[in-house]
Write an enzyme that holds these catalytic residues in place. Structure first.
Site, PDB file in Angstrom:
ATOM      1  N   GLU A  92      38.914 -37.909  13.948  1.00 22.53           N
ATOM      2  CA  GLU A  92      37.569 -38.396  14.595  1.00 22.53           C
ATOM      3  C   GLU A  92      37.877 -39.920  14.992  1.00 22.53           C
ATOM      4  OE1 GLU A  92      33.540 -38.989  16.122  1.00 22.53           O
ATOM      5  OE2 GLU A  92      35.160 -37.373  15.940  1.00 22.53           O
ATOM      6  N   LYS A 140      37.521 -41.713  18.417  1.00 22.93           N
ATOM      7  CA  LYS A 140      36.367 -42.846  18.799  1.00 22.93           C
ATOM      8  C   LYS A 140      37.264 -44.059  19.511  1.00 22.93           C
ATOM      9  CE  LYS A 140      32.929 -41.095  18.103  1.00 22.93           C
ATOM     10  NZ  LYS A 140      33.598 -39.974  18.350  1.00 22.93           N
ATOM     11  N   TRP A 193       8.344 -26.243  12.615  1.00 24.12           N
ATOM     12  CA  TRP A 193       9.674 -25.588  12.902  1.00 24.12           C
ATOM     13  C   TRP A 193       9.853 -24.436  11.618  1.00 24.12           C
ATOM     14  CZ3 TRP A 193      13.155 -25.546  16.478  1.00 24.12           C
ATOM     15  CH2 TRP A 193      14.585 -24.622  16.377  1.00 24.12           C
ATOM     16  N   ARG A 232      12.254 -34.699  16.705  1.00 25.09           N
ATOM     17  CA  ARG A 232      12.761 -34.189  15.589  1.00 25.09           C
ATOM     18  C   ARG A 232      12.802 -32.660  15.699  1.00 25.09           C
ATOM     19  NH1 ARG A 232       9.953 -37.851  10.973  1.00 25.09           N
ATOM     20  NH2 ARG A 232      11.935 -37.494  10.085  1.00 25.09           N
ATOM     21  N   ASN A 285       4.473 -30.147   5.923  1.00 28.73           N
ATOM     22  CA  ASN A 285       6.247 -30.224   5.897  1.00 28.73           C
ATOM     23  C   ASN A 285       6.802 -29.893   4.732  1.00 28.73           C
ATOM     24  OD1 ASN A 285       5.354 -31.419   8.680  1.00 28.73           O
ATOM     25  ND2 ASN A 285       6.333 -33.442   8.053  1.00 28.73           N
ATOM     26  N   GLY A 286       7.866 -29.207   4.781  1.00 29.21           N
ATOM     27  CA  GLY A 286       8.658 -28.906   3.601  1.00 29.21           C
ATOM     28  C   GLY A 286       8.626 -27.197   3.398  1.00 29.21           C
ATOM     29  N   LYS A 328      27.708 -37.865  28.343  1.00 33.44           N
ATOM     30  CA  LYS A 328      27.278 -37.557  26.951  1.00 33.44           C
ATOM     31  C   LYS A 328      26.970 -35.940  26.577  1.00 33.44           C
ATOM     32  CE  LYS A 328      25.320 -38.470  23.031  1.00 33.44           C
ATOM     33  NZ  LYS A 328      26.214 -39.261  22.176  1.00 33.44           N
ATOM     34  N   CYS A 353       9.481 -30.701  11.256  1.00 37.65           N
ATOM     35  CA  CYS A 353       7.960 -30.497  11.402  1.00 37.65           C
ATOM     36  C   CYS A 353       7.604 -31.897  11.447  1.00 37.65           C
ATOM     37  CB  CYS A 353       7.541 -29.844  10.346  1.00 37.65           C
ATOM     38  SG  CYS A 353       7.874 -28.289   9.936  1.00 37.65           S
ATOM     39  N   GLU A 372      38.256 -43.118  22.994  1.00 35.32           N
ATOM     40  CA  GLU A 372      37.117 -42.995  24.119  1.00 35.32           C
ATOM     41  C   GLU A 372      36.400 -44.517  24.368  1.00 35.32           C
ATOM     42  OE1 GLU A 372      34.348 -39.398  22.720  1.00 35.32           O
ATOM     43  OE2 GLU A 372      34.418 -40.793  21.241  1.00 35.32           O
ATOM     44  N   HIS A 400      57.870 -35.418  10.331  1.00 29.40           N
ATOM     45  CA  HIS A 400      58.489 -34.178  11.240  1.00 29.40           C
ATOM     46  C   HIS A 400      58.247 -34.501  12.535  1.00 29.40           C
ATOM     47  CE1 HIS A 400      58.777 -31.337   7.948  1.00 29.40           C
ATOM     48  NE2 HIS A 400      57.586 -31.932   7.548  1.00 29.40           N
TER      49      HIS A 400
END
Length: 609
Positions: A481, A485, A74, A27, A98-99, A604, A2, A488, A504
Site C-alpha cells: 500500500e 500511494k 441501517w 453515513r 442508534n446501536g 476515484k 444510523c 499514485e 531472490h
C-alpha cells in the site's frame, strides 16, 4: 450508519429534522422517518429508501409542530422496510435509536408476558415499550428513560418524546454518540454535529451513560447515578459542507488527518468491552458467519491490500483458510469453491466494475453467502450482497484512498474478531484483540503527530525515480500500500516485496540510487527483517526504516533514517504503520509539485473494466 436528529422549538421543526437527516446521508442507511408532536398527538411518517422519499410523504400530508425526532436506519434487527423503520411508537411514546441492544430478546419476552404486542422485529421497539410501561406506572418521561437504560445491555443512543409531555425530548447514550445543540429558544439532539450545524454551532458532547432532557429554554443532564451535571459547551468549527478542504492544503491531507475519527465511526456501536456486538453484519449475519469454513476475499487496488492484511488476521486468529484475489483475475477463471466458503467483496465506492462483476459471478459458484465491506450504502455491491458492513469514512475526495483503507481495516478487524469467536479463540486473546481494536483511533492519532519528521524524510525521495518497499507478515501488504500511494501521487516508480524475497531478485536493484523503505514493527519476524536490511546496507543502499518504538534496531545507518512508531499491538499495527507511509507519499508529492488530489490518468471510482 444510523442517524438521529431531535428538536424542540417555537417554530415548525419538521423541516429542520429533514435537513438534519440529509446532512447525515453519507453515513449510510436504508430507511428514514420522523415523528412530531402536534396538538397533543404523535404524528409519524416513515419510508424505506432515501430521505427524499420520506420527505415527499411528509409534504403530501404535513403535520407541523414544535417538538420532534427523526432517524435514518441501517438494518440490524429486522429487514429494511417501513415497519422496522424508526421512529417506533409504543403507547404514548415515540423513540429513535442508534446501536444494538444485546438483551432485547429477553426484554421482549418479558414484555409480551405483560400483554405487550409488537409490530416490528427491532430491538428499538422493545425500548419504546419499556419506557411506555414505566410511564403508565406513573413515572415522568425523564424518570422512565433513566430507569430503562439501566436494564439495557449493548450500545445505544436514543431520543424519546411523549404526547404526555409536549415540548420535551429526552435522550441517553452509551457506546454510541449523542450531543446537544444549544440554540436561542430552541434546543436539539443529534448523533453527529453535522446534523446540527445548520441551526447552531454551540454543542455539548454527552458522556457515557448520560441522560439529557431538553426543552425550548433548558438543557438538563444527568450522569449514571442520576446526579445533575454540567458538560462543557463547545463552539463547533465544523463546516456545513463536509467536503471543503478547510485548513488543509489538499483533500488528501485532510482525509489522512480524518482517519482517527473515521475509524472511530466505523467501530462505533459495533464493539464493546466484551467484544463485537451482535448483528452488525445485518440480519442473520452472525448465524451465517458461524457456518463459514473458509473465506474468499475479492477486491482491487487499495481494497485488495486491505484484504491481504485480513488474510493474515483471519488465518492467525480464526484459523480459517483465506484466499485473496484481484477481482479482474477472479472473473476470468474457474475458481474452486470449497463447501462453506464465504465470499467477501471489499470496495470503497461499491461500484468498482471488476468487483461488482466478480460478486455477480460468485452467485453461480456455490458460496455460503456474500458479504460487502463498503463505504457507500446505496451502491450496487451493497445492494446485491447478502450481508454488509459499512465503513464510515465519509466523503473521500482525493483519488488516492487513505481513510478508506484504514476504515476497511477496522471493518475487517471486526470480521476477524467475530470469526475468531465462532472458532473458539481463547478468552484472554479475544479480550486483548478487542482492546487493541478499540484503541486503533488513538494509535492512528499518535502516528499523525510524526508529520514533522516525515516531512524531513520526504526530502530523501524527491529526486529519486525508483523506490523499494519491504515488509514481513501482515506488514507486507502495508508495504504494498505504501508503494502504491507513492507511485499514485508522486509518479515515482515503487515496488513492494516480502522482505524474505529480497535476495531472490530485487537485491540486484539495490545501489546508492535505490532508496529502500522498510516497515519494521516489533514481533517474531523482526530479527529476520533486520538481516534483510543489513543486506541493503552492505550494498550502499539508502534505508528509511519505520520501526516500532519497542523494536531493537541498529540506528547507526550511514545513509538513511529510522522513524520510531508506536504500533499499538500486533493486531492493529498494520493500520497504524500505514499512516506514516501515507504522509510520506503525500509530502514527497507536494515537494515534487504533482497534482496530489487528481493524479494523472486516475479516477476515484473505476466503473469500467
Amino acid at each position: 450508519m444510523c442517524g438521529i436528529v431531535a428538536a424542540t422549538a417555537q417554530r415548525d421543526v419538521a423541516p429542520l429534522l429533514i435537513a438534519g437527516l440529509k446532512a447525515l446521508e453519507y453515513r449510510g442507511y436504508d430507511s428514514a422517518g420522523l415523528a412530531v408532536l402536534q396538538s397533543g398527538e404523535i404524528r409519524r411518517v416513515r419510508e424505506k429508501g432515501k430521505v427524499r422519499e420520506m420527505e415527499a410523504l411528509y409534504l403530501a400530508d404535513p403535520f407541523p409542530g414544535g417538538t420532534g425526532i427523526a432517524h435514518t436506519r441501517w438494518a440490524t434487527h429486522g429487514v429494511p422496510n417501513k415497519v422496522n423503520a424508526h421512529p417506533h411508537v409504543a403507547g404514548r411514546v415515540a423513540l429513535v435509536h442508534n446501536g444494538i441492544i444485546e438483551n432485547y430478546a429477553a426484554l421482549r419476552t418479558e414484555l409480551e408476558s405483560h400483554g405487550h404486542s409488537f409490530t416490528s422485529e427491532t430491538d428499538t421497539e422493545v425500548m419504546a415499550a419499556l419506557i411506555s410501561e414505566r410511564m403508565t406506572g406513573g413515572k415522568s418521561l425523564l424518570d422512565a428513560v433513566s430507569s430503562v437504560v439501566h436494564e439495557l445491555e449493548g450500545a445505544y443512543a436514543i431520543a424519546v418524546i411523549s404526547d404526555a409531555e409536549p415540548g420535551r425530548v429526552v435522550g441517553a447514550r452509551r457506546g454510541a454518540p449523542l450531543l446537544v445543540g444549544v440554540g436561542i429558544g430552541e434546543n436539539f439532539l443529534g448523533s453527529d454535529a453535522q446534523a446540527l450545524i445548520q441551526v447552531t454551532n454551540k454543542i455539548i458532547y454527552l458522556e457515557e451513560h448520560d441522560v439529557v432532557e431538553i426543552s425550548r429554554d433548558q438543557v438538563r443532564i444527568f450522569d449514571r447515578a442520576g446526579k445533575a451535571v454540567q458538560r462543557a459547551l463547545h463552539e463547533s468549527e465544523l463546516s456545513a459542507d463536509a467536503v471543503e478542504r478547510g485548513e488543509y492544503r489538499h483533500y488528501m491531507q485532510k482525509e489522512i488527518f480524518e482517519q482517527p475519527r473515521a475509524v472511530a465511526d466505523t467501530l462505533e456501536a459495533r464493539i464493546g468491552p466484551n467484544g463485537v456486538l451482535p448483528n452488525i453484519f445485518g440480519v442473520g449475519g452472525d448465524e451465517l458467519l458461524a457456518k463459514a469454513k473458509g473465506i474468499h476475499i475479492i477486491a482491487c487496488g487499495t481494497s485488495y491490500h486491505a484484504g491481504l492484511v485480513a488474510k493474515y488476521w483471519i488465518e492467525d486468529y480464526a484459523r480459517l483458510p483465506v484466499n485473496v484475489e484481484v477481482a479482474s483475475e477472479y472473473r476470468y477463471r474457474e475458481a474452486v469453491v470449497p463447501e462453506g466458503t464465504l465470499f467477501v467483496a471489499i470496495s470503497q465506492s461499491g461500484e468498482t466494475a471488476d468487483t461488482l462483476a466478480a460478486m455477480r459471478e460468485s452467485r453461480r459458484r456455490g458460496y455460503l453467502g456474500t458479504l460487502a465491506i463498503c463505504n457507500v450504502p446505496e451502491s450496487s455491491v451493497v445492494r446485491e450482497a447478502d450481508l454488509k458492513l459499512m465503513t464510515r469514512a465519509g466523503p473521500e475526495i482525493g483519488v488516492a484512498s487513505t481513510k478508506a483503507f484504514t476504515t476497511q481495516l477496522a471493518a475487517l478487524g471486526l470480521l476477524t474478531l467475530q470469526l475468531a469467536r465462532h472458532r473458539g479463540l481463547d478468552d484472554a486473546r479475544y479480550a486483548d484483540l478487542t482492546a487493541q481494536l478499540q484503541h486503533m483511533p488513538q494509535m492512528i492519532e499518535k502516528a499523525l503527530q510524526l508529520e514533522p519528521q516525515i516531512i524531513e524524510l520526504a526530502e530523501h525521495l524527491i529526486h529519486r525515480q525508483h523506490a523499494l518497499f519491504l515488509g514481513r507478515g501482515s506488514q507486507y501488504p502495508v508495504a504494498m500500500e505504501g508503494a502504491l500511494k507513492l507511485k499514485e501521487i508522486s509518479y515515482i516508480h515503487a515496488e513492494a516485496y516480502a522482505a524474505g524475497e529480497l535476495k531472490h531478485g530485487p537485491l540486484a536493484l539495490v545501489d546508492e540510487d535505490m532508496p529502500v523503505i522498510a516497515v519494521a514493527p516489533n514481533g517474531p519476524l523482526l530479527d529476520k527483517l533486520k538481516s534483510n536490511l543489513q543486506e541493503v546496507r552492505a550494498r550502499g543502499g539508502e534505508l528509511l526504516v519505520f520501526a516500532d518504538g519497542a523494536a531493537s534496531m541498529d540506528g547507526n545507518t550511514s545513509r538513511g533514517a529510522i522513524l520510531r512508531i508506536d504500533g499499538g499491538g500486533d493486531f492493529i499495527a498494520p493500520a497504524v504503520f500505514t499512516v506514516p507511509l501515507q504522509l510520506l507519499a503525500y509530502h514527497v508529492a507536494v515537494l515534487r509539485g504533482t497534482d496530489v488530489d487528481q493524479p494523472r490518468n486516475l479516477a476515484k471510482s473505476v466503473t469500467v473494466e
